[in-house]
Design an enzyme around this catalytic site. Structure first.
Site, short mmCIF file in Angstrom:
data_model
loop_
_atom_site.label_atom_id
_atom_site.label_comp_id
_atom_site.label_asym_id
_atom_site.label_seq_id
_atom_site.Cartn_x
_atom_site.Cartn_y
_atom_site.Cartn_z
N LEU A 190 20.39 68.24 6.63
CA LEU A 190 20.72 68.47 5.21
C LEU A 190 20.03 67.43 4.34
CD1 LEU A 190 24.53 69.29 5.55
CD2 LEU A 190 22.59 70.86 5.43
N TYR B 138 25.19 50.94 13.69
CA TYR B 138 25.88 51.64 12.59
C TYR B 138 27.16 50.86 12.31
CZ TYR B 138 22.93 55.80 13.43
OH TYR B 138 21.87 56.68 13.59
N SER C 137 22.32 69.94 0.73
CA SER C 137 23.61 70.49 1.18
C SER C 137 24.19 71.45 0.16
CB SER C 137 24.61 69.35 1.41
OG SER C 137 24.96 68.75 0.16
N ARG D 99 20.26 64.30 4.39
CA ARG D 99 21.27 63.30 3.99
C ARG D 99 22.09 63.77 2.80
NH1 ARG D 99 19.46 58.50 6.64
NH2 ARG D 99 17.45 58.78 7.60
N GLY D 100 22.32 65.06 2.75
CA GLY D 100 23.15 65.65 1.70
C GLY D 100 22.33 66.24 0.56
N1 LIG Z 1 17.38 58.57 14.97
C1 LIG Z 1 17.41 58.21 13.71
O1 LIG Z 1 16.53 57.49 13.22
C2 LIG Z 1 18.53 58.70 12.84
C3 LIG Z 1 18.49 58.48 11.46
C4 LIG Z 1 19.53 58.96 10.67
C5 LIG Z 1 20.58 59.65 11.26
N2 LIG Z 1 20.61 59.84 12.61
C6 LIG Z 1 21.75 60.55 13.25
O2 LIG Z 1 21.83 61.87 12.75
C7 LIG Z 1 23.13 62.11 12.21
C8 LIG Z 1 23.02 63.07 11.06
O3 LIG Z 1 22.17 62.51 10.05
P1 LIG Z 1 22.59 62.55 8.56
O4 LIG Z 1 23.97 62.05 8.44
O5 LIG Z 1 21.53 61.95 7.75
O6 LIG Z 1 22.56 64.12 8.34
P2 LIG Z 1 22.78 65.14 7.23
O7 LIG Z 1 23.66 66.17 7.85
O8 LIG Z 1 21.45 65.55 6.71
O9 LIG Z 1 23.50 64.44 6.00
C9 LIG Z 1 24.85 64.13 6.05
C10 LIG Z 1 25.41 64.04 4.67
O10 LIG Z 1 25.31 65.31 4.02
C11 LIG Z 1 26.45 65.55 3.22
N3 LIG Z 1 27.00 66.91 3.46
C12 LIG Z 1 27.27 67.83 2.52
N4 LIG Z 1 27.74 68.95 3.08
C13 LIG Z 1 27.79 68.75 4.39
C14 LIG Z 1 28.21 69.53 5.48
N5 LIG Z 1 28.69 70.78 5.34
N6 LIG Z 1 28.15 69.02 6.70
C15 LIG Z 1 27.67 67.76 6.90
N7 LIG Z 1 27.27 66.96 5.89
C16 LIG Z 1 27.33 67.45 4.64
C17 LIG Z 1 27.45 64.49 3.61
O11 LIG Z 1 27.60 63.60 2.53
P3 LIG Z 1 28.95 63.58 1.75
O12 LIG Z 1 29.99 63.33 2.78
O13 LIG Z 1 28.76 62.46 0.80
O14 LIG Z 1 29.04 64.95 1.09
C18 LIG Z 1 26.88 63.72 4.74
O15 LIG Z 1 27.13 62.35 4.65
C19 LIG Z 1 23.64 60.73 11.84
O16 LIG Z 1 25.05 60.70 11.77
C20 LIG Z 1 23.10 59.90 12.96
O17 LIG Z 1 23.94 60.02 14.10
C21 LIG Z 1 19.60 59.38 13.39
#
Ligand SMILES: NC(=O)c1ccc[n+]([C@@H]2O[C@H](COP(=O)([O-])OP(=O)(O)OC[C@H]3O[C@@H](n4cnc5c(N)ncnc54)[C@H](OP(=O)(O)O)[C@@H]3O)[C@@H](O)[C@H]2O)c1
Length: 336
Positions: free
Chosen positions: A211, A58, A217, A213-214
């Site tokens: 979420l 990352y 959300s 990836r938003g």
């Molecule tokens: N193992 C794997 O292959 C893999 C793949 C992907 C991720 N991951 C891990 O999983 C974690 C979470 O994944 P993700 O970031 O895709 O998850 P997510 O929670 O589905 O999406 C995060 C995005 O949602 C938006 N959002 C809007 N409201 C929110 C709220 N109340 N809380 C949090 N986010 C909100 C944010 O974008 P804005 O800030 O633009 O609003 C944020 O960047 C990653 O950080 C990583 O550590 C693992």
């Protein structure tokens, strides 16, 4: 609010019921703010979040260095409670292009040595290959991590985006704490074959993309422009008609959220929490504001009528578009 806890499998550690995923703090979703990222990690630790998730790729070290700084500048009591989960194996060039995966035993140990340095710690709490390396039997990859466990450099072993056969082979090699996999109202694939195997073997899930990836959300609008290096600019679910369709699902969810006096994101997170105590959602908040909203999901109870209404609004398989672009779908052992 008192933070609830959940166990990572029968052999893994106890962690907060929500983990903080730090990927978005290192560029995967567009511009970031370093000071706000660190403040968000501190706020999460203060709220009782004990699980921080990262990957050495990352920002190619950026995210681990950020977490290291956040931990170094956090109050000692909070720092001591924090557990860091690290993914390794993905190879990228200086422009950020994805080059493949390397999870050979020598690479596993080398990646771990870099991560220990960058994080500034003497052990990694949970260590996992980001993807199955198609050239390397999982027994060899997990066996190498098990050697790191024996030497005290790693505490627990995890997996990421692998399917039933790989899970069984890994678990036959060494104790596995959790599988990290995308799981949300619109990504329910793991329910078919993966969750039953995990439950049989006593392995938990750290769920990402809760979420989507938003997308679900409640904050994302069709007009929002995404930078070329934002993952979502290339994700099928965020394109054209797919996006329009997927946002209609969000509006259906918003009606339920409004009736309950909560937000769409809180319903989506609470739904994953409701699917079992063996699931720990990783929240991808990048700001304290989003973190606060996500933590509010812990206070949302979905009763049988709520769950039925949610299923009605967003039936399984309702999403338009796959969760990754085609070439990245091909790297997912979990989709075979
Ligand atoms: N193992 C794997 O292959 C893999 C793949 C992907 C991720 N991951 C891990 O999983 C974690 C979470 O994944 P993700 O970031 O895709 O998850 P997510 O929670 O589905 O999406 C995060 C995005 O949602 C938006 N959002 C809007 N409201 C929110 C709220 N109340 N809380 C949090 N986010 C909100 C944010 O974008 P804005 O800030 O633009 O609003 C944020 O960047 C990653 O950080 C990583 O550590 C693992």
């Amino acid at each position: 609010m008192t933070m609830r806890t959940r166990n990572l499998g029968t052999t893994g550690p106890q962690v907060s019921a929500l983990g903080l995923g730090c990927m978005g703090m290192s560029g995967m979703y567009g511009e970031t703010d370093r000071a706000e990222s660190i403040a968000t990690i501190h706020a999460a630790l203060e709220a009782g979040v004990t699980l921080l998730d990262t990957g050495d790729f990352y920002g190619m070290g950026h995210n681990e260095l950020l977490i290291s700084e956040a931990l170094r500048t956090a109050p000692a009591a909070l720092r001591e409670n924090a557990l860091v989960s690290v993914k390794f194996g993905a190879q990228r060039d200086p422009d950020g292009a994805w080059l493949g995966y390397d999870a050979r035993p020598a690479a596993v140990k080398t990646w771990a040595t870099y991560s220990l340095q960058r994080l500034g710690v003497d052990h990694i709490d949970v260590y996992r290959p980001a993807r199955l390396d198609p050239q390397v039997p999982i027994e060899e990859t997990v066996g190498a991590i098990a050697e790191l466990v024996e030497k005290g450099y790693v505490r627990h072993i995890g997996l990421s985006e692998v399917g039933p056969e790989t899970i069984r082979r890994a678990a036959a090699t060494a104790p596995i704490a959790d599988l990290q996999i995308e799981y949300s109202l619109i990504s329910r694939g793991p329910e078919r074959e993966i969750l039953p195997v995990l439950r049989e073997l006593g392995i938990s899930v750290t769920a990402y993309g809760v979420l989507s990836r938003g997308l679900i959300s409640g904050h994302l609008t069709a007009g929002r422009s995404l930078a070329a290096d934002d993952f979502r600019a290339h994700s099928p679910r965020f394109q054209g008609e797919n996006l329009q369709h997927n946002l209609t699902l969000v509006e259906a969810l918003r009606k339920i959220a409004e009736q309950k006096g909560v937000t769409v994101a809180q319903i989506a997170i609470a739904w994953v929490l409701s699917r079992g105590d063996d699931l720990v959602p990783l929240i991808g908040a990048r700001t304290r504001e989003r973190l606060d909203e996500a933590l509010g999901a812990l206070d949302v109870t979905l009763d049988a009528a709520d769950l039925a209404a949610v299923e009605d609004a967003v039936p399984a398989d309702a999403a338009a578009g796959e969760r990754y672009p085609t070439h990245q779908m091909a790297m997912l052992d979990s989709e075979r």
